[in-house]
Design an enzyme around this catalytic site. Structure first.
Site, PDB file in Angstrom:
ATOM      1  CG  HIS A   1      -4.756  72.695   7.888  1.00  0.00           C
ATOM      2  ND1 HIS A   1      -3.828  74.206   8.003  1.00  0.00           N
ATOM      3  CD2 HIS A   1      -4.807  71.668   8.356  1.00  0.00           C
ATOM      4  CE1 HIS A   1      -3.596  73.016   9.851  1.00  0.00           C
ATOM      5  NE2 HIS A   1      -4.401  72.269   9.223  1.00  0.00           N
TER       6      HIS A   1
ATOM      7  CG  ASP B   1      -7.738  64.028   8.722  1.00  0.00           C
ATOM      8  OD1 ASP B   1      -7.082  63.240   9.232  1.00  0.00           O
ATOM      9  OD2 ASP B   1      -8.397  65.261   9.799  1.00  0.00           O
TER      10      ASP B   1
HETATM   11  N1  ACO Z   1     -15.220  72.799   1.102  1.00  0.00           N
HETATM   12  C1  ACO Z   1     -15.545  73.919   0.270  1.00  0.00           C
HETATM   13  N2  ACO Z   1     -15.354  75.080   1.234  1.00  0.00           N
HETATM   14  C2  ACO Z   1     -14.381  75.441   2.091  1.00  0.00           C
HETATM   15  C3  ACO Z   1     -14.045  73.887   2.216  1.00  0.00           C
HETATM   16  C4  ACO Z   1     -14.104  73.181   2.104  1.00  0.00           C
HETATM   17  N3  ACO Z   1     -13.902  71.602   2.927  1.00  0.00           N
HETATM   18  N4  ACO Z   1     -12.807  74.921   3.451  1.00  0.00           N
HETATM   19  C5  ACO Z   1     -12.700  75.992   3.057  1.00  0.00           C
HETATM   20  N5  ACO Z   1     -13.963  76.549   2.297  1.00  0.00           N
HETATM   21  C6  ACO Z   1     -14.249  77.346   1.868  1.00  0.00           C
HETATM   22  C7  ACO Z   1     -15.381  77.886   3.313  1.00  0.00           C
HETATM   23  O1  ACO Z   1     -16.722  77.974   2.838  1.00  0.00           O
HETATM   24  C8  ACO Z   1     -14.667  79.770   2.538  1.00  0.00           C
HETATM   25  O2  ACO Z   1     -15.074  80.439   1.484  1.00  0.00           O
HETATM   26  P1  ACO Z   1     -15.583  81.909   1.425  1.00  0.00           P
HETATM   27  O3  ACO Z   1     -14.467  82.872   1.468  1.00  0.00           O
HETATM   28  O4  ACO Z   1     -16.529  82.032   0.224  1.00  0.00           O
HETATM   29  O5  ACO Z   1     -16.779  82.174   2.840  1.00  0.00           O
HETATM   30  C9  ACO Z   1     -13.429  79.824   2.256  1.00  0.00           C
HETATM   31  O6  ACO Z   1     -12.995  78.010   1.512  1.00  0.00           O
HETATM   32  C10 ACO Z   1     -12.759  79.933   3.892  1.00  0.00           C
HETATM   33  O7  ACO Z   1     -12.788  78.811   4.745  1.00  0.00           O
HETATM   34  P2  ACO Z   1     -12.800  78.960   6.354  1.00  0.00           P
HETATM   35  O8  ACO Z   1     -14.075  77.887   6.642  1.00  0.00           O
HETATM   36  O9  ACO Z   1     -12.886  80.682   6.448  1.00  0.00           O
HETATM   37  O10 ACO Z   1     -12.029  78.615   6.278  1.00  0.00           O
HETATM   38  P3  ACO Z   1     -10.730  78.111   8.448  1.00  0.00           P
HETATM   39  O11 ACO Z   1      -9.290  78.531   7.680  1.00  0.00           O
HETATM   40  O12 ACO Z   1     -11.631  78.812   9.020  1.00  0.00           O
HETATM   41  O13 ACO Z   1     -11.816  76.689   7.622  1.00  0.00           O
HETATM   42  C11 ACO Z   1     -11.619  74.273   8.073  1.00  0.00           C
HETATM   43  C12 ACO Z   1     -10.093  75.694   7.945  1.00  0.00           C
HETATM   44  C13 ACO Z   1     -12.113  74.212   9.268  1.00  0.00           C
HETATM   45  C14 ACO Z   1     -10.151  73.174   7.896  1.00  0.00           C
HETATM   46  C15 ACO Z   1     -11.892  74.195   6.807  1.00  0.00           C
HETATM   47  O14 ACO Z   1     -11.078  74.021   5.161  1.00  0.00           O
HETATM   48  C16 ACO Z   1     -13.150  72.543   6.496  1.00  0.00           C
HETATM   49  O15 ACO Z   1     -14.224  73.193   7.182  1.00  0.00           O
HETATM   50  N6  ACO Z   1     -12.634  71.627   5.953  1.00  0.00           N
HETATM   51  C17 ACO Z   1     -13.430  70.756   6.173  1.00  0.00           C
HETATM   52  C18 ACO Z   1     -13.426  70.194   7.399  1.00  0.00           C
HETATM   53  C19 ACO Z   1     -11.457  69.221   7.094  1.00  0.00           C
HETATM   54  O16 ACO Z   1     -10.919  68.494   6.341  1.00  0.00           O
HETATM   55  N7  ACO Z   1     -10.802  69.419   8.542  1.00  0.00           N
HETATM   56  C20 ACO Z   1      -9.792  68.780   9.110  1.00  0.00           C
HETATM   57  C21 ACO Z   1      -8.856  69.838   9.081  1.00  0.00           C
HETATM   58  S1  ACO Z   1      -6.910  69.390   9.096  1.00  0.00           S
HETATM   59  C22 ACO Z   1      -7.159  68.665  10.859  1.00  0.00           C
HETATM   60  O17 ACO Z   1      -7.766  69.404  11.846  1.00  0.00           O
HETATM   61  C23 ACO Z   1      -6.583  67.430  10.717  1.00  0.00           C
END
Ligand code: ACO
Length: 431
Positions: free
Chosen positions: A309, A366
């Site tokens: 998140h 979720d």
């Molecule tokens: N699985 C694996 N790796 C992940 C995940 C995941 N679900 N989420 C983040 N990471 C990793 C990224 O690859 C990144 O790694 P790095 O630092 O080595 O490059 C690090 O964790 C940070 O991730 P970001 O994408 O920069 O984080 P951001 O805050 O931009 O994204 C998000 C947040 C979009 C929710 C992300 O965690 C994601 O895509 N999760 C899966 C989708 C999801 O569940 N979305 C629902 C969110 S809650 C809502 O909207 C109701």
């Protein structure tokens, strides 16, 4: 927290500087007000994805992502989840205070008496392909509400604004249920005024003309809880979209339709649908290890859906509440869903894995919600629609707050231009 009043930004080479005030809310991080930076230094700021930017002042929802705290109008989400109802929470979000019995009865009456759809909506619905995604239908139909209620669109009038917000809270469930029934070829069911909000919605979804619907008590309880937990989440992508559209003076139906479109994405509300697909693809608990490895491999393009998140760097408080309810729903309904076991193993494996621990990736709202929706008999395509019904309360509250905010301006970000520098046009014959 320090009591610094301003910070000074200096470009020592160009000999320019700007003193920028520090703004503070009642809680949470202080913000540097960069409004006069371009005028005083010629610089803009760059913040891809708004990771460090507050876009407004808001008194609706507070999140402390490190501590896993979520408050609606100051009330902890755990207390609201335990004692309140979705409609009461909607009132709270919109008005800032919990209603007394008379205020609640008035609000419930008003919402109940605005649940009908205009009959012409049925013709509109009939224009969609039978297999259209319900989020596509919901988005189009909510946007079209402005065409039906254009006489109440004087946005300078607070009462017309309030009524538009009430209409949206009341009509989105009716439209959502109609989209579902259209997709399965069932006749649209009219809202029944003798039922409360969530039960009325479940009847519009599942009642057939040929017989009564016997709802297990846990169904309405679980859905009400999910609606409370999804009702608002400060300046998330869809709410920010609603505010951006609202900042132009566009009507709230257009703004909420845009919010629905933003919510649809798998990185946002579409994650609940994506989680169920992912759990189904993992299939059995013994495949969990492979999925975790794949999620860690950046080249795989696969992420654990329902994990991570932007704001929570701790357990999402909503996820723990939903996790508990998932067990109750499955037990009460006597559903033995093998995907629950897959989800629990996945959570356990990820929370022990250094990749997820070091990046503070925890289950989000979720991760478990889809298992409840599935147990209630909702098809996967409807999961994000459920989220939209609940989030409508948050969207309209933010829109109302924005419309009354004397500081509000049209949202108009700038960019770092990376295109061609000026060059001369060459006629096609000479290219
Ligand atoms: N699985 C694996 N790796 C992940 C995940 C995941 N679900 N989420 C983040 N990471 C990793 C990224 O690859 C990144 O790694 P790095 O630092 O080595 O490059 C690090 O964790 C940070 O991730 P970001 O994408 O920069 O984080 P951001 O805050 O931009 O994204 C998000 C947040 C979009 C929710 C992300 O965690 C994601 O895509 N999760 C899966 C989708 C999801 O569940 N979305 C629902 C969110 S809650 C809502 O909207 C109701």
């Amino acid at each position: 927290m320090s009591d610094t009043k301003s910070v000074v930004i200096t470009d020592s080479i160009a000999g320019k500087s700007a003193e920028l005030p520090i703004l503070r809310g009642t809680m949470g991080a202080a913000c540097v007000d960069i409004g006069k930076l371009p005028k005083e230094t010629g610089y803009f700021t760059y913040d891809q994805g708004f990771v460090a930017t507050a876009s407004c002042r808001s008194a609706i929802t507070y999140i402390d992502g490190d501590e896993g705290v979520l408050l609606y109008r100051g009330y902890p989400i755990q207390q609201l989840a335990k004692g309140s109802s979705f409609l009461e929470v909607a009132y709270l979000l919109m008005n800032g205070e919990l209603p007394d019995a008379q205020q609640f009865a008035g609000f419930e009456h008003e919402v109940t008496h605005h649940t009908m759809m205009h009959e012409a909506f049925k013709n509109f619905l009939g224009g969609f392909r039978h297999d259209a995604h319900p989020m596509a239908m919901l988005c189009g139909m909510v946007g079209s509400l402005a065409a039906f209620y254009h006489e109440g669109l004087d946005m300078e009038d607070p009462e017309q604004r309030r009524m538009a917000a009430v209409r949206l809270i009341a009509k989105v469930p009716t439209i959502a249920a109609a989209c579902y029934r259209y997709s399965i070829g069932w006749p649209v069911r009219y809202p029944r005024n003798n039922l409360e909000f969530v039960t009325r919605f479940l009847h519009m979804m599942f009642e057939v003309p040929s017989g009564p619907l016997n709802l297990p008590p846990v169904a309405a309880k679980a859905l009400d809880l999910l609606f409370i937990l999804h009702a608002d989440h400060e300046q998330n992508a869809s709410t920010s979209t609603v505010r951006l559209v609202g900042s132009t003076g566009a009507n709230p139906y257009a703004a909420v339709a845009a919010g629905i479109a933003a919510l649809w994405g798998p990185a946002h509300g579409g994650a609940n649908e994506a989680v169920l697909k992912m759990l189904g693809e993992i299939g059995t608990p013994d495949q969990v290890g492979k999925a975790v490895e794949k999620a860690k491999d950046k080249n795989s393009g696969f992420r654990l859906m329902g994990f991570g998140h932007r704001v929570y760097k701790n357990y999402d408080p909503r996820a723990s509440i939903i996790r508990e309810m998932t067990h109750k729903v499955l037990t009460d309904l006597g559903v033995n869903d093998p995907l629950l076991e897959v989800a629990m193993r996945l959570e356990e494996a990820a929370l022990k894995d250094d990749y997820f621990v070091s990046r503070k990736l925890y289950p989000n709202v979720d991760f478990y919600s889809g298992l409840i929706y599935k147990a209630l008999g909702l098809p996967t395509e409807m999961f994000t629609v459920m989220f939209a019904i609940a989030r409508t309360a948050g969207w309209v509250s933010h829109w109302l707050e924005q419309q009354a905010d004397p500081e509000a301006k049209i949202g108009r970000p700038r960019q770092i231009y990376t295109g061609a520098t000026p060059r001369d046009y060459v006629p096609i014959s000479a290219r």
